[in-house]
Design an enzyme around this catalytic site. Structure first.
Site, short mmCIF file in Angstrom:
data_model
loop_
_atom_site.label_atom_id
_atom_site.label_comp_id
_atom_site.label_asym_id
_atom_site.label_seq_id
_atom_site.Cartn_x
_atom_site.Cartn_y
_atom_site.Cartn_z
N SER A 68 0.84 -1.19 0.00
CA SER A 68 0.00 0.00 0.00
C SER A 68 0.87 1.24 0.00
O SER A 68 1.98 1.23 0.53
CB SER A 68 -0.93 0.00 1.20
OG SER A 68 -0.34 0.68 2.28
N LYS A 69 0.32 2.27 -0.63
CA LYS A 69 1.06 3.54 -0.70
C LYS A 69 1.18 4.11 0.70
O LYS A 69 2.20 4.68 1.07
CB LYS A 69 0.32 4.52 -1.60
CG LYS A 69 0.16 4.03 -3.01
CD LYS A 69 -0.50 5.06 -3.89
CE LYS A 69 -0.86 4.52 -5.24
NZ LYS A 69 -2.27 4.15 -5.38
N ARG A 70 0.12 3.91 1.49
CA ARG A 70 0.10 4.48 2.84
C ARG A 70 1.25 3.96 3.70
O ARG A 70 1.87 4.68 4.45
CB ARG A 70 -1.22 4.15 3.52
CG ARG A 70 -2.10 5.33 3.75
CD ARG A 70 -3.20 5.02 4.76
NE ARG A 70 -3.56 3.62 4.81
CZ ARG A 70 -4.50 3.06 4.07
NH1 ARG A 70 -5.17 3.78 3.22
NH2 ARG A 70 -4.80 1.78 4.20
N GLY B 83 4.03 3.14 2.80
CA GLY B 83 5.34 3.48 2.25
C GLY B 83 6.07 2.25 1.71
O GLY B 83 7.29 2.20 1.67
#
Ligand code: GLU
Length: 311
Positions: free
Chosen positions: A248-250, A252
């Site tokens: 996930s982008k969240r 990182g």
């Protein structure tokens, strides 16, 4: 032949996004095609333009620059979904003119009631609570709540053959229910936007994550009702973190920012090419160098755990 990238840049790209872009590029280029970049920023608050700009720079860095779209524009401009609401409105109106659209006043709580049937992917199957409201009931409910808008789906088996994963069938009424075309805040739904955009942008091949396989019957039905020719679909396995989590982008997870600090573009692409089954080792390679080795048969069909230490 036209392929596409359709990212939702709510953060910096991560390895899973790159993997998808690489396969979309290889599949299109192996057929002599081109690639369009459409930025899926329907939810403009979550997808600030700065991330789309970074994404374009990242694609160039990797050697995966699109041939059309994004900030470069092109014949189907604009290529940002946040700027295409007027276009979606026209197709929403076409569906409404066929009597297929109705307002839904259900709250989240009502939709997620304990007895609501769920799909395999965890989403609720809409039970059609607002399908049969009378004009008087609609007028009364509209006084206290802005409705979302749904499309009436038929009780029909929709079968198609995915280019990578093979046959897939869904009965729209039973397995999905009437789905959203527009949210109560006026934002058009992904299912409508993606069909209208791929059709108007001349996309003939869609390569995307297997998490969207179950959206495809809905989209194929919209293609038919709107009179568009559907593209070919290739759904690809998801890249998972070594512990099995979805990237996930969240979190990182291996974002381009981290990768750029440590690797050359060819080192990133070579490792991804290895995960795609296109080369026996993670040796550095450019997208063009991978092209002669590309074949869908080599690409894994089940989700891929990132080997620890590969990146
Ligand atoms: N925008 C979606 C995503 O980033 C992809 C949609 C699609 O490929 O149809 O997950």
């Amino acid at each position: 032949m036209t392929g596409r990238y359709a990212p939702s840049p709510s953060g910096r790209m991560h390895l899973g996004n790159l993997y998808c872009c690489l396969l979309a590029w290889l599949s299109a280029k192996s057929k002599g095609g081109r690639v369009v970049l459409r930025v899926e920023d329907l939810d403009a608050m979550r997808c600030p333009r700065a991330f789309a700009t970074l994404l374009e720079a990242d694609l160039r860095w990797l050697g995966l620059a699109p041939d059309e779209g994004g900030s470069a524009g092109g014949p189907a401009a604009p290529y940002y979904q946040s700027e295409r609401a007027e276009i979606y409105r026209q197709y929403f109106d076409k569906l409404a003119a066929k009597g297929l659209v109705y307002p839904c006043f259900c709250s989240r709580r009502q939709l997620h009631a304990a007895n609501a049937p769920h799909r395999g992917d965890g989403q609720v199957v809409y039970g059609g609570q607002c399908r049969g409201l009378t004009p008087a009931e609609i007028a009364a409910k509209a006084k206290t709540r802005a409705p979302a808008w749904r499309v009436r789906v038929p009780a029909e088996e929709l079968a198609f053959t995915d280019g990578h994963l093979g046959p897939y069938t869904e009965n729209l009424a039973r397995d999905c229910g009437d789905f959203y075309l527009q949210r109560a805040d006026g934002v058009f739904a992904y299912q409508l936007a993606v069909v209208v955009d791929d059709a108007l942008m001349g996309v003939s091949e869609v390569v995307r994550g297997a998490d969207l396989l179950s959206s495809t019957p809905r989209q194929l039905w919209l293609y038919r009702v709107l009179g568009f020719t559907p593209p070919t679909f290739y759904h690809i396995p998801l890249l998972l973190a070594p512990d099995g989590r979805r990237l996930s982008k969240r979190d990182g997870d291996e974002s381009l920012e981290n990768l750029q600090a440590r690797y050359t573009p060819a080192e990133v692409i070579g490792r991804l090419g290895y995960l795609c089954g296109l080369q026996p080792t993670p040796a550095p390679a450019t997208p063009t160098e991978l092209l002669p080795h590309f074949a869908w048969e080599k690409v894994p069909k089940t989700d891929i755990l990132l080997p620890p230490g590969l990146f």
